[in-house]
Design an enzyme around this catalytic site. Sequence first.
Site, short mmCIF file in Angstrom:
data_model
loop_
_atom_site.label_atom_id
_atom_site.label_comp_id
_atom_site.label_asym_id
_atom_site.label_seq_id
_atom_site.Cartn_x
_atom_site.Cartn_y
_atom_site.Cartn_z
N HIS A 228 -3.26 10.48 2.76
CA HIS A 228 -3.77 10.28 4.12
C HIS A 228 -2.63 10.34 5.12
CE1 HIS A 228 -2.76 6.02 5.21
NE2 HIS A 228 -2.85 5.77 3.92
N GLU B 24 -8.31 7.52 6.95
CA GLU B 24 -8.33 6.71 5.73
C GLU B 24 -8.34 5.24 6.09
OE1 GLU B 24 -6.44 4.42 2.33
OE2 GLU B 24 -5.90 4.57 4.44
N GLU B 25 -7.56 4.88 7.11
CA GLU B 25 -7.46 3.48 7.50
C GLU B 25 -8.75 2.94 8.10
OE1 GLU B 25 -5.14 1.79 6.52
OE2 GLU B 25 -3.28 2.94 6.40
N ASP C 291 3.25 3.94 4.92
CA ASP C 291 1.79 4.00 4.78
C ASP C 291 1.19 4.85 5.90
OD1 ASP C 291 -0.83 3.53 4.12
OD2 ASP C 291 -0.88 1.47 4.86
#
Length: 456
Positions: free
Chosen positions: A110, A156-157, A122
């Site tokens: 992602h 994605e988050e 991330d």
Amino acid sequence: MLRLGAAATAALALTLTTPAGPAGAAADPAPDIPVSNVTAHLSQLQSIATSNGGNRASGRPGFNASLNYIKGKLDAAGFTTRVQSFSGGSNLIADWPGGPANQTVMLGAHLDSVAAGPGINDNGSGSAALLENALTLAARKPTLTKHVRFGWWGAEEAGMVGSRYYVQNGGASGVEVYLNFDMIASTNAGYFVYDDDATLQRTFSDYFATIGLQTEGDREGDGRSDHASFKSAGVRVGGLATGAGAVKSSAQAAKWGGTAGAAFDRCYHSACDSYPSAINTTALDRNSDAIAYAIWKLAVGGTPAENDYSISVTPSSASVQAGQSATAAVSTQVTSGQAQSIALSAGNVPSGVTVSFNPSTIQAGQSSTVTVATTSGAAAGTYTIGLNGDGATADHSASFTLTVGGDGQGTTWTAYKAYAAGDVVTYQGSSYRCLQAHTSLPGWEPPNVPALWGRA
């Protein structure tokens, strides 16, 4: 990595075989991915975030600029790319020509961050490593026995929205395997392999065994990243992670180095997830090479490079007082094929410690002297330092255990350690009581942060 869990249904049992390649053809060895190229991509993603409100959240300018950066690199390398838009963001899909289209190995990461920060670990780490692997595939142009496709997911988050949209709109058709890479360079790294499929898990674990690392099955990421979208469609899934907000155990610290009792990623979903402070370059290097190994194993049929070597350190441990130094010999030996150039570096080096090599680049079969020096402020404790060899075709590492006996003034405070309110430490002969729970950082010594520490 998505903060909240999501259930994934059981995957259908499919059969995956590793092709041997054309009869009589020599196997193309898996490449060594230059970590400097991966960090260059991370630096660019950081610059993009800095210029766009400090984040790369899906649907925002920082995400769009990140997607355009990666797309531009892939287009120039000869990939066929397309941007798939959906409500709340977009995905970038890239296909390398070759291999049977109905037998696809797909790799994904992602690209979006949370709104709180630039999202460099991330998941800039997975996105950048995937990009450099794609560019390496394009440069090497191996004969493919499977089609290879890459995906960079949006949102994605927000709940794996992008990958789910892709799968629900026919994207999983012909995909035999999906491999996911989410947070692969955590500062207090662990080496976790998705355990959804035993064969794929073994592929990665076999690679890490060649560099002397034991892996563990990933539990923290179960159902929390984009592989869940593919698993729910019956695709076999695998992947890598180095840990998020979970705390590293003493057994894991003994196995991998780093700090027990501290989070794998102290900046998880925070503004401090930035480059370079949030990146463990050693973990990034190892995981980037593991991705290449998997691509070659599953889609090219290659094996680890024939030119190989071993690395060791003698002695493998030393005890010093703060302010002292220790030396050891790093030795290498050719184990197969021809000698190769090896660049030496150190990982998991604690605050107050420096590691140098003389010489820093050697040929396999040669040795180097490593000097591990401590400052007078180095915290007492036992540390596992990785002595890494980055070869032309293979990477290996050896572990050196350093015990620091203190600075003569009874310092027990340690950087990168989780402290709870009420904990008492000693720093240069004075006792301090923790006022607020926190994970310590270099520069946060008790005298420097009265908001966190008071005299006991």
